[in-house]
Every structure is written in structure tokens, then in C-alpha cells.
Design an enzyme around this catalytic site. Structure first.
Site, PDB file in Angstrom:
ATOM      1  N   GLU A  55       0.227 -10.506  -7.500  1.00  0.00           N
ATOM      2  CA  GLU A  55       0.211  -9.279  -6.535  1.00  0.00           C
ATOM      3  C   GLU A  55       0.909  -9.197  -5.327  1.00  0.00           C
ATOM      4  O   GLU A  55       0.905 -10.312  -4.724  1.00  0.00           O
ATOM      5  CB  GLU A  55      -1.301  -8.886  -6.135  1.00  0.00           C
ATOM      6  CG  GLU A  55      -2.299  -8.767  -7.683  1.00  0.00           C
ATOM      7  CD  GLU A  55      -3.514  -9.006  -7.027  1.00  0.00           C
ATOM      8  OE1 GLU A  55      -4.164  -8.500  -6.133  1.00  0.00           O
ATOM      9  OE2 GLU A  55      -4.426  -9.308  -7.840  1.00  0.00           O
ATOM     10  N   GLU A 108      -5.829   0.255  -2.714  1.00  0.00           N
ATOM     11  CA  GLU A 108      -7.352  -0.160  -2.832  1.00  0.00           C
ATOM     12  C   GLU A 108      -8.112  -0.592  -1.460  1.00  0.00           C
ATOM     13  O   GLU A 108      -7.158  -1.096  -0.604  1.00  0.00           O
ATOM     14  CB  GLU A 108      -6.932  -1.628  -3.739  1.00  0.00           C
ATOM     15  CG  GLU A 108      -8.734  -2.079  -4.004  1.00  0.00           C
ATOM     16  CD  GLU A 108      -8.285  -3.745  -4.652  1.00  0.00           C
ATOM     17  OE1 GLU A 108      -9.248  -4.163  -4.813  1.00  0.00           O
ATOM     18  OE2 GLU A 108      -7.261  -4.201  -5.003  1.00  0.00           O
TER      19      GLU A 108
END
Length: 437
Positions: A241, A352
């Protein structure tokens, strides 16, 4: 973060200045995405710079009565903070240590001891880093012209204050364990993303709009990133990520920061943020992972974005990271992973947040710009020029792109495509509002 601050004058080195897209309406991908009352973008507080020599007040203890937590913190700091050839103080208070490349945390790993960083790999075909009339992306610590010497890499120093702020010393620099589900609705994590799956993927690239969203609880965060995923959404999940995040717990402020993460067991015992464990091997002396990005976008004002690319080197199998206009940051060695040693089976782009409901209702932590996708350019945050790396090490537009907004009344997504931005989407929202109680 999981599959998972105020305004500045424009510096000489800056994030990419985004060009306005043509007046082509983004495709409405979900009729139930509600546009709610919009909260304004608020200015964010900054923290006072921490002195290089003076410890924080009330955190100096005598060894004979030092608390257990502080002892554990000091042991970790001794392990993770490496000897510096040079130290640079950033305007935001960060200390950036220039550490000899072979002494970086990655080389504490048994499989890397005594080795040196690899030479640059072959870039994916179609990787044009200069398609926009923009300036190079850069970071706050380097704006004064300071840099690390050849043969060293810049590492954001972890401080005692960072450690004592953490909810758990044992899991510092790692995500809290939780039951991993693709939509994560039961874990307090909420997403507004687009994704592709069901094929073999070897990397991804996108330009990510940079904002400073408000995070209203110390143990919440807001991030915008690319996920490269393999395995099932169980205990064997592998992820890589990269993107930007605002995390008061990890960094002690509300600056958006360039970050990385990896795990090979669904965030249980492996992996970490940035360089906070042995894993990622940094090769670049200009980028400090975990350092603040500057400048940031403003509502109805100038827009800035960063380009991020992750891809698998066909020759050695390691996963490389590129930031900005062609800057190779480093790589995740293939041996770290199980499923990702071969390929990814899902790529995800988007935002997120963590919703702790610490006040008994939905958080007001913002995602992206803090405004819904329907507001469009200069108001809502975007990802543009989404691409996937295929089996032939070529960058191609994603096909069969799907969208997911866990709670579209809180944070939503709208996808589109045009000749300038390729595949793009707007995303985000204010969190708590009349339709998101």
C-alpha cells in the site's frame, strides 16, 4: 488503513499542480450516492517543532523508576533509529536523519544482512513521467534546499513522544488486528474506492489529489492510497500500500504524509508503516517516507497531486515504488510475501477512514477534501490516470472497474473517463451529517 494543516505559500519544490479536466461530466456509477449537507474545509492546527536536544516536558524519568512502557519504547527507539551522518530539522518539527544506506532498518532482516540495495529495475512500458505541465512533487523537509549526502537515505526519526502517543507499544507502526473483510463495515474502517479483481496484476499507477482532511479523534486516520492485494481476505492476505495519510496517532499532527504499508498475514504479525520495521529497502536520498507533503490543495483554489506507482520487477520479482516524476523510492523484497511472490489478484484505489464512534455517533473525520464526489474539480478529491501493470510489464487502463462506498451517505465515489485524465474518479465526504448520524 486497510484492504485498509494549514495553508502554505507555494514552495519551489511542490506537488504536481493539477490541470483542470475538460468539461466532461463524470459517469454516475451509483444512483443511491446521496449528496448531503457539506461541511466546510477547516484550517488544521500544527504542532510546535520539537527540539533536537530537549526531550518533551514531563517525559524525563530516572532509570530506577522508569515505567515499563517507557522502557519498551526506549528499546524500540534504540533498534529503529540508526546513526545519522546528518540531521535535518523540518519546518513541521520532524527530524530527518541521513542514514548510511546499508544501515537502514531493512538490512536488520536475516535474509538481507550484509547485502546492498539493488540497482534500478526496468520500468513498465508506457511509463511516461512527464505528460503534464507541472512541477516535481516534493516534501516539506526539503524545501529549504537541504538534502542527504550520497550513500545515505533520509529517515524520519521516531521519537519518544511518538511511542508514548501510541495505543500499543508492541504494535507501534502496525495496524490493529481485525477481521478483514473487503468492505470492512464491521471494523470501524470505511472506504470509498474503485477496484479491479479476478485477473493477474503486476502493479498499478495513479495521480492522487493531496488534501489535509480533518481527523477528529487521535486514534482515527484518513488516507488516500493504492492497494496491491493477493490472497484471500483471511489470514493469508498480502498487501502493498502507498499514498498519503493524516494520522495524529502515528505522526502527532494533521499534515498529509507520504506513506507505505505492507503485510503478508492480514495485518496480524507481519509488516508495518514506512520504515518502522525490517522490510522495505529504500534506495532514494530525496524522499523521506512518512514526511509531510507540501503544498496541499485548497477548496476552490489550486490543486496538487502526487503520482504513485507500484510494480513487480520481471527480472528479480521484487515490488518497486515510484513517487512523483520518476523518483524510485525503493522496493519490497519478494521474500517478504507468499501470494505476492507471484502476482496480485486485486488492485484498489481510493480513500479510507477509521470511525471509532468515540462520542457515540459517526465520526466527523473527513475523507479526501471533506466534500462529496458530486462537487467535482477543486472541491472534491480525485484520483486520475488510473493504470494497471499487466503480465508484459506494460501500463494499461483498468477494465471492468468496480466501485465500493461502504456508507455513501458519509463518503461516496463517482467514476469517469476522458482524454486528459484517462480513467479517474472523485471520492470522499465529511463523515457525520444529517444523513450520516
Amino acid at each position: 488503513r486497510r484492504a485498509k494543516q494549514h495553508s502554505f505559500s507555494q514552495p519551489k519544490h511542490s506537488s504536481k499542480l493539477a490541470l483542470s479536466p475538460p468539461r466532461i461530466m463524470p459517469m454516475l456509477v451509483s444512483s443511491f450516492l446521496a449528496l448531503c449537507l457539506l461541511s466546510p474545509v477547516l484550517s488544521l492546527p500544527t504542532t510546535a517543532p520539537e527540539s533536537i536536544n530537549n526531550p518533551p516536558v514531563n517525559q524525563t524519568f530516572h532509570p530506577h523508576n522508569e515505567p515499563h512502557k517507557l522502557k519498551k519504547a526506549h528499546a524500540y527507539l534504540k533498534k529503529i533509529n540508526k546513526p545519522a551522518v546528518k540531521t535535518i530539522q523540518s519546518p513541521d518539527g520532524d527530524l530527518i536523519d541521513c542514514v548510511l544506506s546499508h544501515l537502514q532498518p531493512a538490512f536488520d532482516h536475516p535474509q538481507l544482512k550484509g547485502q546492498k540495495a539493488l540497482d534500478p529495475p526496468e520500468r513498465p512500458k508506457g511509463n511516461d513521467s512527464t505528460t503534464d505541465d507541472v512541477t516535481d512533487a516534493f516534501q516539506l523537509w526539503a524545501e529549504a534546499g537541504e538534502s542527504c549526502p550520497e550513500g545515505t537515505i533520509p529517515i524520519r526519526r521516531t521519537t519518544e513522544r511518538d511511542m508514548l502517543r501510541a495505543s500499543s507499544i508492541r504494535r507501534f507502526g502496525r495496524k490493529l488486528r481485525r477481521n478483514v473483510r473487503r468492505d470492512s463495515t464491521g471494523s470501524g474502517h470505511e472506504h470509498a474506492v474503485v477496484y479491479v479483481n479476478g485477473d493477474q496484476f503486476y502493479g498499478a499507477k495513479a495521480s492522487i489529489n493531496v488534501w489535509a482532511p480533518r481527523v477528529t479523534d487521535e486514534y482515527e486516520f484518513s488516507l488516500s492510497q493504492i492497494w496491491v492485494i493477493s490472497g484471500s481476505f483471511g489470514n493469508d492476505l498480502n498487501t502493498i500500500e502507498a499514498g498519503w495519510q493524516v494520522s495524529p496517532e502515528l505522526y502527532g499532527d494533521n499534515y498529509p504524509r507520504f506513506f507505505t504499508y505492507w503485510t503478508t498475514d492480514a495485518y496480524q504479525a507481519t509488516g508495518c508503516y514506512n520504515l518502522l520495521c525490517s522490510g522495505f529497502v529504500q534506495t532514494n536520498r530525496r524522499i523521506a517516507i512518512g514526511a509531510a507533503i507540501s503544498p496541499r490543495s485548497s477548496y476552490n483554489g489550486r490543486q496538487f497531486d502526487i503520482s504513485v506507482m507500484v510494480w513487480k520487477d520481471p527480472k528479480h520479482g521484487h515490488w518497486w515504488l515510484q513517487f512523483g516524476s520518476g523518483l524510485l523510492v525503493g522496493y519490497w523484497p519478494a521474500y517478504l510475501f507468499s501470494h505476492l511472490r507471484s502476482h496480485a489478484n486485486m488492485v484498489q484505489f481510493g480513500g479510507e477512514i477509521v470511525n471509532t464512534r468515540s462520542r457515540g455517533y459517526h465520526t466527523s473525520t473527513q475523507m479526501g477534501s471533506g466534500h462529496f464526489a458530486g462537487e467535482g474539480f477543486k472541491r472534491s478529491s480525485y484520483f486520475r490516470n488510473l493504470q494497471i501493470v499487466d503480465w508484459d510489464n506494460s501500463l494499461i487502463p483498468p477494465s471492468n472497474l468496480r466501485i465500493l462506498a461502504d456508507h455513501p451517505s458519509c463518503y461516496d465515489v463517482r467514476q469517469g473517463r476522458n482524454r486528459v485524465w484517462g480513467t479517474y474518479f472523485y471520492y470522499g465526504g465529511p463523515g457525520r451529517n444529517v444523513r450520516c448520524p
